[in-house]
Enzyme design. Structure first.
Site, mmCIF file in Angstrom:
data_model
loop_
_atom_site.group_PDB
_atom_site.id
_atom_site.type_symbol
_atom_site.label_atom_id
_atom_site.label_comp_id
_atom_site.label_asym_id
_atom_site.label_seq_id
_atom_site.Cartn_x
_atom_site.Cartn_y
_atom_site.Cartn_z
ATOM 1 N N ASN A 11 0.877 -1.163 0.000
ATOM 2 C CA ASN A 11 0.000 0.000 0.000
ATOM 3 C C ASN A 11 0.920 1.220 0.000
ATOM 4 O O ASN A 11 1.510 1.559 1.032
ATOM 5 C CB ASN A 11 -0.882 -0.044 1.260
ATOM 6 C CG ASN A 11 -1.849 1.119 1.330
ATOM 7 O OD1 ASN A 11 -1.796 2.037 0.498
ATOM 8 N ND2 ASN A 11 -2.720 1.102 2.320
ATOM 9 N N LYS A 31 3.427 0.628 3.056
ATOM 10 C CA LYS A 31 3.000 -0.376 4.050
ATOM 11 C C LYS A 31 3.058 -1.719 3.355
ATOM 12 O O LYS A 31 2.617 -1.829 2.204
ATOM 13 C CB LYS A 31 1.531 -0.140 4.430
ATOM 14 C CG LYS A 31 1.315 0.644 5.687
ATOM 15 C CD LYS A 31 -0.164 0.501 6.090
ATOM 16 C CE LYS A 31 -0.600 1.672 6.931
ATOM 17 N NZ LYS A 31 -2.039 1.800 7.024
ATOM 18 N N ARG A 84 -2.558 -2.168 -3.483
ATOM 19 C CA ARG A 84 -3.787 -1.414 -3.265
ATOM 20 C C ARG A 84 -3.729 -0.205 -4.188
ATOM 21 O O ARG A 84 -2.788 0.598 -4.110
ATOM 22 C CB ARG A 84 -3.853 -0.947 -1.813
ATOM 23 C CG ARG A 84 -5.050 -0.078 -1.590
ATOM 24 C CD ARG A 84 -5.015 0.606 -0.252
ATOM 25 N NE ARG A 84 -6.223 1.376 -0.071
ATOM 26 C CZ ARG A 84 -6.296 2.487 0.654
ATOM 27 N NH1 ARG A 84 -5.226 2.942 1.274
ATOM 28 N NH2 ARG A 84 -7.428 3.118 0.767
ATOM 29 N N HIS A 133 -12.638 2.228 0.202
ATOM 30 C CA HIS A 133 -12.566 1.193 1.259
ATOM 31 C C HIS A 133 -13.254 -0.104 0.832
ATOM 32 O O HIS A 133 -13.739 -0.860 1.681
ATOM 33 C CB HIS A 133 -13.247 1.671 2.577
ATOM 34 C CG HIS A 133 -12.546 2.796 3.261
ATOM 35 N ND1 HIS A 133 -13.228 3.839 3.869
ATOM 36 C CD2 HIS A 133 -11.240 3.038 3.470
ATOM 37 C CE1 HIS A 133 -12.364 4.679 4.403
ATOM 38 N NE2 HIS A 133 -11.146 4.218 4.180
ATOM 39 N N LEU A 139 -14.548 2.761 10.153
ATOM 40 C CA LEU A 139 -14.248 4.015 10.839
ATOM 41 C C LEU A 139 -12.768 4.062 11.216
ATOM 42 O O LEU A 139 -12.359 3.597 12.287
ATOM 43 C CB LEU A 139 -15.112 4.140 12.107
ATOM 44 C CG LEU A 139 -16.618 3.865 11.928
ATOM 45 C CD1 LEU A 139 -17.348 3.915 13.265
ATOM 46 C CD2 LEU A 139 -17.240 4.860 10.951
ATOM 47 N N ARG A 152 -10.964 15.223 7.467
ATOM 48 C CA ARG A 152 -11.827 15.584 6.330
ATOM 49 C C ARG A 152 -13.222 15.946 6.812
ATOM 50 O O ARG A 152 -13.745 15.325 7.738
ATOM 51 C CB ARG A 152 -11.933 14.424 5.334
ATOM 52 C CG ARG A 152 -10.638 14.019 4.712
ATOM 53 C CD ARG A 152 -10.876 12.975 3.623
ATOM 54 N NE ARG A 152 -9.652 12.295 3.289
ATOM 55 C CZ ARG A 152 -9.509 10.964 3.269
ATOM 56 N NH1 ARG A 152 -10.542 10.180 3.517
ATOM 57 N NH2 ARG A 152 -8.352 10.422 2.966
ATOM 58 N N ARG A 205 -8.812 8.791 19.868
ATOM 59 C CA ARG A 205 -8.497 8.554 21.292
ATOM 60 C C ARG A 205 -8.299 9.875 22.018
ATOM 61 O O ARG A 205 -8.791 10.077 23.134
ATOM 62 C CB ARG A 205 -7.218 7.718 21.426
ATOM 63 C CG ARG A 205 -7.444 6.260 21.177
ATOM 64 C CD ARG A 205 -6.153 5.556 20.981
ATOM 65 N NE ARG A 205 -5.516 5.996 19.737
ATOM 66 C CZ ARG A 205 -4.624 5.293 19.067
ATOM 67 N NH1 ARG A 205 -4.214 4.142 19.534
ATOM 68 N NH2 ARG A 205 -4.108 5.728 17.938
ATOM 69 N N GLY A 230 -9.886 1.189 12.883
ATOM 70 C CA GLY A 230 -9.359 1.672 14.172
ATOM 71 C C GLY A 230 -10.410 2.118 15.178
ATOM 72 O O GLY A 230 -10.445 1.639 16.313
ATOM 73 N N GLU A 238 -7.907 -5.826 5.103
ATOM 74 C CA GLU A 238 -7.860 -5.439 3.697
ATOM 75 C C GLU A 238 -6.719 -6.150 2.970
ATOM 76 O O GLU A 238 -6.843 -6.511 1.807
ATOM 77 C CB GLU A 238 -7.672 -3.919 3.593
ATOM 78 C CG GLU A 238 -8.892 -3.174 4.108
ATOM 79 C CD GLU A 238 -8.618 -1.709 4.408
ATOM 80 O OE1 GLU A 238 -8.031 -1.420 5.478
ATOM 81 O OE2 GLU A 238 -8.968 -0.862 3.577
HETATM 82 P P1 ADP Z 1 -6.254 4.312 8.895
HETATM 83 O O1 ADP Z 1 -7.472 4.888 8.261
HETATM 84 O O2 ADP Z 1 -5.093 5.260 8.894
HETATM 85 O O3 ADP Z 1 -5.909 2.901 8.462
HETATM 86 P P2 ADP Z 1 -7.038 3.105 11.416
HETATM 87 O O4 ADP Z 1 -8.064 2.182 10.883
HETATM 88 O O5 ADP Z 1 -5.815 2.527 12.013
HETATM 89 O O6 ADP Z 1 -6.633 4.244 10.410
HETATM 90 O O7 ADP Z 1 -7.772 4.004 12.536
HETATM 91 C C1 ADP Z 1 -7.115 5.057 13.160
HETATM 92 C C2 ADP Z 1 -8.076 5.690 14.133
HETATM 93 O O8 ADP Z 1 -8.475 4.700 15.093
HETATM 94 C C3 ADP Z 1 -7.476 6.852 14.917
HETATM 95 O O9 ADP Z 1 -8.393 7.928 14.957
HETATM 96 C C4 ADP Z 1 -7.326 6.272 16.296
HETATM 97 O O10 ADP Z 1 -7.469 7.236 17.290
HETATM 98 C C5 ADP Z 1 -8.510 5.328 16.351
HETATM 99 N N1 ADP Z 1 -8.392 4.393 17.470
HETATM 100 C C6 ADP Z 1 -7.497 3.413 17.655
HETATM 101 N N2 ADP Z 1 -7.692 2.835 18.878
HETATM 102 C C7 ADP Z 1 -8.742 3.475 19.472
HETATM 103 C C8 ADP Z 1 -9.423 3.375 20.714
HETATM 104 N N3 ADP Z 1 -9.078 2.475 21.621
HETATM 105 N N4 ADP Z 1 -10.459 4.208 20.944
HETATM 106 C C9 ADP Z 1 -10.818 5.138 20.034
HETATM 107 N N5 ADP Z 1 -10.220 5.295 18.849
HETATM 108 C C10 ADP Z 1 -9.189 4.479 18.557
#
Ligand code: ADP
Length: 409
Positions: A7, A14, A91, A180, A209, A241, A285, A331, A385
């Site tokens: 990716n 990645k 990807r 996605h 999300l 965004r 977070r 995430g 993915e």
């Molecule tokens: P990407 O779209 O870059 O692949 P991810 O799917 O890894 O991103 O998601 C990243 C998001 O997930 C960040 O906003 C991060 O804060 C959130 N996240 C990860 N762990 C937690 C958690 N325990 N509680 C809330 N949000 C979280």
């Protein structure tokens, strides 16, 4: 087969080397800060600790060379010879209207991919750079492009045509594409597995999300609508965004602030969403932690994030006429019980009931968090993915081998 999944972003690569027989990632890692000072490679073999290496990595070719040397390394590697890499799956963010399935990369295909840069100038050029790097570094290995948009190709025109003069669809291919796709596909397949029913009998809403976020209405395994649009900017509130907004706002702000096209684009893509409203962070977070400490703008950002998810649930439910399951992934979806809870709150009368004990316990594994009396299952499903990309790559390479030799570059 052993498939190298890549990716490639503007300054990052990645990667995962996936054994499709065991479905295990033999190694995974990230090259970051490509072309900048202090490039870093982090690499994690499945059975040994992660290592971090600093190096001078000027471009994607050097990055791919580093990845291959790491996979071959006597101490940290997982293969002995680069011929063990059977294929590479990339990807690719935008497949336009042309690519409704993954495709084998050939010289002809490269010119078709280049013609799509106009549709995804922020993403496709880096994906192409990664493909070119692999052509140079691993010239004998077949490569496959797996598109983020492909899963959404069967959306009906009433879901993908915008309310602007139709001529712009014809002239500039302006329509909803959705993104996605590999994630929405993976979690809807897994949801059917968890529910013990064929996907063809199910109506599912999937919520991916992450930093970028999108939802899809998956009816009988087909994405019939999705929240991202012509670009990944539309739909849900995201880390940086804006998601949905009145288009007139953009014209108004650009005029008042005398913004260039580039500045307007940056404002919507980088300075909006969670970070723009909370003023705290794009990281959920940190937004939740600030909201818990009484920061009212962080609380507002969290509320908007979840309210928008609920609005999409309502509209996709209506579009499908029935709903069997809501799936949370990526995430935020996999880790935040607060977001899951707020997004589903108030829909109990409609049959969406979250068991808060199960909800708080759900992390990093597949789980049904619906409560007693729920008519709609609420599921947490970690996305994968890379596995979808690896499996698709294998399918395309095997199809080609069955039909004749795989062309090398
Ligand atoms: P990407 O779209 O870059 O692949 P991810 O799917 O890894 O991103 O998601 C990243 C998001 O997930 C960040 O906003 C991060 O804060 C959130 N996240 C990860 N762990 C937690 C958690 N325990 N509680 C809330 N949000 C979280």
């Amino acid at each position: 087969m052993k498939i190298l999944v890549l990716n490639c972003g503007s300054s990052s690569v990645k990667y995962q080397l996936i054994d499709t027989d065991s479905q295990i990632a033999l190694a995974k890692g990230l090259v970051s800060r490509i072309g900048m000072s202090e490039s870093v490679l982090t690499h994690k073999p499945w059975d040994r600790p992660e290592i971090k290496v600093s190096a001078e990595i000027l471009d994607h070719i050097v990055a791919v060379e580093y990845v291959v040397s790491m996979l071959l390394s006597p101490n940290h590697g997982v293969i002995k010879d680069k011929n063990e890499i059977n294929a590479i799956g990339h990807r690719v963010v935008h497949g336009g209207e042309e690519f409704t399935d993954s495709v084998l990369i050939t010289p002809d295909l490269m010119s078709a991919l280049r013609s799509l840069i106009e549709l995804a100038p922020l993403h496709n050029p880096h994906n192409i750079r990664g493909i070119n790097a692999c052509i140079k570094t691993l010239p004998k290995v077949p490569q496959v492009a797996v598109f983020d948009t492909a899963f959404h190709w069967r959306m009906p025109p009433h879901a993908y045509i915008y309310g602007i003069p139709y001529v712009f669809y014809k002239r500039y291919s302006i329509r909803r594409y959705g993104f996605h796709g590999t994630s929405h596909k993976y979690v809807s397949d897994r949801a059917a597995h968890m529910l013990g029913k064929p996907l063809s009998e199910l109506k599912i809403i999937t919520a991916h999300l992450g930093n970028g976020a999108s939802m899809a209405a998956v009816d009988s395994g087909v994405s019939i609508d999705t929240s991202m649009g012509f670009t990944p900017l539309e739909g849900l509130l995201m880390g940086t965004r804006s998601g949905d907004l009145d288009p007139a706002i953009i014209l108004h702000i650009m005029a008042r602030e005398e913004l260039s096209l580039h500045e307007g684009n940056t404002m919507l893509n980088k300075h909006s969403g969670l970070v723009g409203i909370s003023g705290v962070s794009s990281d959920m977070r940190e937004v939740i932690s600030a909201a818990n400490s009484g920061n009212s703008n962080a609380k507002l950002a969290l509320d908007i994030f979840c309210y928008r998810i609920k609005k999409y649930i309502g509209s996709y439910w209506a579009a499908m006429g029935r709903l069997d399951a809501i799936v949370f992934t990526a995430g935020v979806g996999e880790n935040s019980s607060v977001v899951r809870s707020l997004s589903c709150k108030g829909m109990e009368q409609m049959g969406v009931v979250v068991d808060e004990e199960k909800n708080s316990a759900a992390t990093a594994k597949e789980m049904d968090i619906s409560g007693p009396g729920a008519k709609v299952k609420v599921l947490v499903i970690p996305t994968n993915e890379e596995l979808v990309i690896a499996q698709d790559t294998q399918r395309i390479v095997e199809e080609r081998m069955a039909g004749g030799a795989v062309p090398t570059q």
